[in-house]
Design an enzyme around this catalytic site. Structure first.
Site, mmCIF file in Angstrom:
data_model
loop_
_atom_site.group_PDB
_atom_site.id
_atom_site.type_symbol
_atom_site.label_atom_id
_atom_site.label_comp_id
_atom_site.label_asym_id
_atom_site.label_seq_id
_atom_site.Cartn_x
_atom_site.Cartn_y
_atom_site.Cartn_z
ATOM 1 N N CYS A 2 0.841 -1.190 0.000
ATOM 2 C CA CYS A 2 0.000 0.000 0.000
ATOM 3 C C CYS A 2 0.878 1.243 0.000
ATOM 4 C CB CYS A 2 -0.943 0.081 1.188
ATOM 5 S SG CYS A 2 -1.921 -1.398 1.443
ATOM 6 N N ARG A 27 3.045 -0.110 -5.242
ATOM 7 C CA ARG A 27 2.842 -0.734 -3.930
ATOM 8 C C ARG A 27 1.513 -1.478 -3.830
ATOM 9 N NH1 ARG A 27 5.387 1.075 0.695
ATOM 10 N NH2 ARG A 27 7.368 2.014 0.174
ATOM 11 N N TRP A 74 -2.959 -2.674 -1.505
ATOM 12 C CA TRP A 74 -2.762 -4.095 -1.804
ATOM 13 C C TRP A 74 -3.448 -4.832 -0.660
ATOM 14 C CZ3 TRP A 74 -0.287 -8.417 0.396
ATOM 15 C CH2 TRP A 74 -0.133 -9.505 -0.480
ATOM 16 N N ASN A 98 -0.634 1.615 5.814
ATOM 17 C CA ASN A 98 0.171 0.633 5.093
ATOM 18 C C ASN A 98 0.748 -0.310 6.139
ATOM 19 O OD1 ASN A 98 2.141 -0.754 3.614
ATOM 20 N ND2 ASN A 98 3.594 0.927 3.768
ATOM 21 N N GLY A 99 0.483 -1.609 5.996
ATOM 22 C CA GLY A 99 1.010 -2.571 6.967
ATOM 23 C C GLY A 99 -0.079 -3.516 7.429
ATOM 24 N N GLU A 479 13.816 -18.711 -12.050
ATOM 25 C CA GLU A 479 13.434 -17.347 -12.428
ATOM 26 C C GLU A 479 12.506 -17.366 -13.652
ATOM 27 O OE1 GLU A 479 13.258 -14.517 -11.449
ATOM 28 O OE2 GLU A 479 13.489 -13.074 -13.058
ATOM 29 N N LYS A 483 8.774 -15.840 -13.633
ATOM 30 C CA LYS A 483 8.352 -14.804 -14.581
ATOM 31 C C LYS A 483 7.075 -15.248 -15.283
ATOM 32 C CE LYS A 483 10.105 -11.971 -13.673
ATOM 33 N NZ LYS A 483 11.245 -11.740 -12.804
ATOM 34 N N GLU A 486 3.935 -15.365 -12.923
ATOM 35 C CA GLU A 486 3.412 -14.098 -12.404
ATOM 36 C C GLU A 486 2.756 -13.227 -13.464
ATOM 37 O OE1 GLU A 486 7.772 -11.942 -11.854
ATOM 38 O OE2 GLU A 486 6.145 -11.316 -10.584
ATOM 39 N N HIS A 502 13.728 -37.774 -9.961
ATOM 40 C CA HIS A 502 13.360 -38.082 -8.572
ATOM 41 C C HIS A 502 11.903 -37.720 -8.282
ATOM 42 C CE1 HIS A 502 17.478 -39.117 -7.755
ATOM 43 N NE2 HIS A 502 17.854 -37.978 -8.318
ATOM 44 N N LYS A 602 4.478 -4.251 -6.706
ATOM 45 C CA LYS A 602 5.910 -4.171 -7.006
ATOM 46 C C LYS A 602 6.742 -4.234 -5.728
ATOM 47 C CE LYS A 602 9.446 -3.394 -9.696
ATOM 48 N NZ LYS A 602 9.925 -4.623 -10.351
HETATM 49 C C1 F6R Z 1 9.387 -11.132 -9.509
HETATM 50 C C2 F6R Z 1 9.487 -10.057 -8.564
HETATM 51 C C3 F6R Z 1 9.481 -10.366 -7.111
HETATM 52 C C4 F6R Z 1 10.573 -9.548 -6.406
HETATM 53 C C5 F6R Z 1 10.474 -9.769 -4.895
HETATM 54 C C6 F6R Z 1 11.582 -9.047 -4.150
HETATM 55 O O1 F6R Z 1 9.419 -10.691 -10.815
HETATM 56 O O2 F6R Z 1 9.575 -8.916 -8.941
HETATM 57 O O3 F6R Z 1 9.650 -11.715 -6.889
HETATM 58 O O4 F6R Z 1 11.813 -9.937 -6.897
HETATM 59 O O5 F6R Z 1 9.244 -9.300 -4.424
HETATM 60 O O6 F6R Z 1 11.508 -7.665 -4.329
HETATM 61 P P1 F6R Z 1 12.738 -6.752 -4.024
HETATM 62 O O7 F6R Z 1 13.820 -7.117 -4.957
HETATM 63 O O8 F6R Z 1 12.238 -5.365 -4.228
HETATM 64 O O9 F6R Z 1 13.133 -7.003 -2.599
#
Ligand code: F6R
Length: 607
Positions: A2, A27, A74, A98-99, A479, A483, A486, A502, A602
């Site tokens: 948030c 956020r 969020w 926020n929290g 990764e 990607k 998500e 396994h 984000k």
């Molecule tokens: C995936 C992604 C998340 C962040 C994770 C950590 O594409 O963006 O998995 O990598 O939330 O975020 P930071 O790097 O900001 O601590």
């Protein structure tokens, strides 16, 4: 998560609050809202969904008022509905948060038992009522907030608006960030300096437990024990420009394409090309004393840490523990004296990583932070700052931050190796040469974009996708899967190629594409054996390799992505590009919201 903005302004604030929210939408974007005081009453406008919806509500029903608070959400407690959108309000008090208030259940029951009428399922509304009750009992806002704050457990950043005190805002923070901005006859509250950047660069960062009273007469900060304190005003240096997508359809595409430039920018800060040296911007710190390294991060940043573990162990022969941050604190980790903890974070605000940082610091570890946002809490709290220079990353899926993190971590591995006497000047020279090749190799990798787009349709129809890799390609497999899930909402898993037999190989059939990341090199043949085991069971393989690898093993694959030849050190940086592009094109083919995928934000500022 948030985002919060508050303005004690000279003119109407709604437009500026909305603008501040645009900078905080990273956020969370489940709902948004604004409250102001108009003619002795609290007025609100709220909307579920993205900020654009609140914009429409405000256009239809404009909001006056020179003092206001705003929020982009969020969802934690309660669904992403308009009713659960902040600001929450009684007739006397409006509040954004926020929290997470962890003791919200007993507090809620207490309020209900006293006959308070609650309108939402949120933890935030509880705080609003608690403050309101104190004001109804005759306390002024400052005293009311002072009574309520110690009752709240968990994490919060709050901005509070009062019907009967339109020239006042109160902010408070514990565990979630909050800054105070100082303008020309105006004061502001914001989740970060970026939110306030067009309004002011003069910022003070509140400490844990601080709360602050903004009035026309001035600003007073109190610490957690209610002592008046001064917090320095600094120049945030945050840019007031809103970042645009350039010629790209999505921020994610723009950020993928920025990688050659931003990785070069990052490497410039760590490579001394003329002297053939890899250096760190922490010249006074003696890495030779480091006995053990602990790496902690979340999501994509965690996968960058996994790659680094291979490098630190291989080059410096230093043992590395690595944990996802949300697990780290709760497993009673053993940390040796003289240990180095490396936190990796794009935002520098991720709550789990920050909590791990603080935990390790309290245990006497030296903290190095590989962070992209230089004004972030982690950047400020770490002992050693190792910045990535990726620039603002807006797309929720992390791309350019990942490759820049890898560049910094490779430089750190080389420095650790040097400090431990495990790297000769010739070896260092070779590492400089390999790292210097990365920007061009990334450019080359981007040249595969059209080929990847052409094959994305075959993956877009799948329900499940597997990614396989060995060594440093294993974190890349994880990764790639992250990607894809998500942004395209396709279920995907990454596995160490040798682990397939396994258990996971039972998942293989003709409907499950298997993306194999296998640059030619020492582990190639082993990975190819695992790939063939998959093919023998009808699995449809997409092989990502170089010309040599594809010539050796491309036959029988449903598609191949031919990458430039890359030295094993830099291969994980270069091979990030095809996995990013594949996820991107699959998401575009599926028509999902690439930059703001569902349920995500984000910056993850709740534990
Ligand atoms: C995936 C992604 C998340 C962040 C994770 C950590 O594409 O963006 O998995 O990598 O939330 O975020 P930071 O790097 O900001 O601590």
């Amino acid at each position: 998560m948030c985002g919060i903005v508050g303005i004690l302004g000279k003119d109407d604030v709604a437009d500026r609050l909305l603008d501040g929210l645009k900078r905080l939408e990273y956020r969370g974007y489940d709902s948004a809202g604004i409250a102001t005081v108009v003619d002795g009453a609290i007025e609100r406008r709220r909307a579920s969904g993205k900020l654009v919806n609140l914009g429409k509500v405000l256009a239809a029903e404009p909001l006056a008022g020179v003092t206001g608070i705003a929020h982009t959400r969020w969802a934690t407690h309660g669904g992403p509905t308009t009713n659960n959108a902040h600001p929450h309000a009684t007739d006397r008090v409006a509040l954004v948060h926020n929290g997470i208030i962890e003791n919200f259940k007993p507090l809620r029951e207490e309020l209900l038992a006293r006959g308070r009428k609650l309108e939402s399922q949120t933890d935030t509304e509880i705080v609003c009522h608690l403050v309101s009750e104190q004001i109804e009992a005759g306390l002024d806002p400052v005293e009311a907030v002072k009574v309520v704050l110690p009752r709240l457990h968990g994490a919060f950043a709050l901005a509070i608006l009062f019907r009967d005190h339109p020239d006042m805002l109160i902010g408070a923070r514990l565990g979630s960030p909050l800054v105070v901005g100082y303008g020309d006859g105006e004061t502001y509250l914001g989740s970060d300096a970026l939110a306030l950047a067009p309004l002011t660069q003069r910022i003070s960062y509140l400490d844990e437990g601080d709360w602050v009273v903004l009035t026309r007469g001035g600003t007073q900060v109190y610490d957690q024990a209610n002592n008046p304190v001064e917090r320095a005003i600094v120049n945030s240096g945050a840019s007031g420009q809103l970042i645009d997508k350039g010629n790209h359809r999505h921020f994610m595409a723009k950020e993928i394409y920025e990688q050659p430039i931003v990785v070069a920018q990052t490497l410039r800060a760590y490579l001394q090309r003329l002297e053939d040296k890899v250096t760190l911007p922490i010249p006074d710190f003696d890495l030779s004393v480091i006995k053990r390294v602990t790496i902690v991060a979340c999501g994509t940043s965690y996968y960058a840490g996994m790659v680094a573990k291979y490098w630190f162990e291989q080059f410096a022969r230093v043992a590395v523990d690595i944990d996802v941050a949300s697990e780290f604190r709760y497993r009673a980790p053993v940390m040796e004296d003289g240990g180095l903890m490396i936190v990796i974070s794009q935002s520098g605000e991720t709550a789990d990583t920050l909590a791990a940082l603080r935990h390790a610091k309290a245990e006497g570890q030296t903290i190095a932070a590989v962070v992209n946002v230089p004004t972030s809490t982690m950047a400020r709290e770490a002992d050693l700052l190792l910045p990535t220079h990726a620039g603002p990353e807006i797309g929720v899926a992390s791309t350019k931050a990942f490759t820049c993190q890898l560049a910094v971590l490779a430089a750190l591995a080389a420095n650790l190796a040097k400090a431990k006497g495990r790297m000769t000047p010739e070896e260092e020279k070779a590492i400089v040469a390999h790292l210097a090749e990365v920007p061009a190799a990334l450019n080359d990798a981007l040249g595969r974009d059209e080929a990847i787009e052409a094959m994305a349709g075959a993956v877009a129809v799948a329900r499940d996708v597997l990614y396989l890799g060995r060594g440093t390609d294993y974190p890349l497999a994880l990764e790639g899967a992250l990607k894809l899930k998500e942004i395209s909402y396709i279920h995907a898993e990454g596995y160490a190629a040798g682990e397939m037999k396994h258990g996971p190989i039972a998942l293989i059939d003709e409907h499950v594409p298997v993306i194999v990341i296998a640059p030619s090199g020492p582990l190639f043949e082993k990975t190819v054996s695992n790939m063939q085991e998959v093919q023998a069971r009808g699995g449809k393989v997409v092989l990502i390799s170089d010309a040599e690898g594809i010539a050796a093993a491309g036959e029988g694959c449903i598609a191949t992505i031919e990458m430039p030849k890359a030295h094993p050190l830099i291969a994980p940086i270069v091979y990030a590009v095809p996995v990013q592009l594949l996820a991107y094109h699959v998401a575009v083919a599926k028509g999902t919201d690439v930059d703001q995928p569902r349920n995500l934000a984000k910056s993850v500022t709740v534990e």
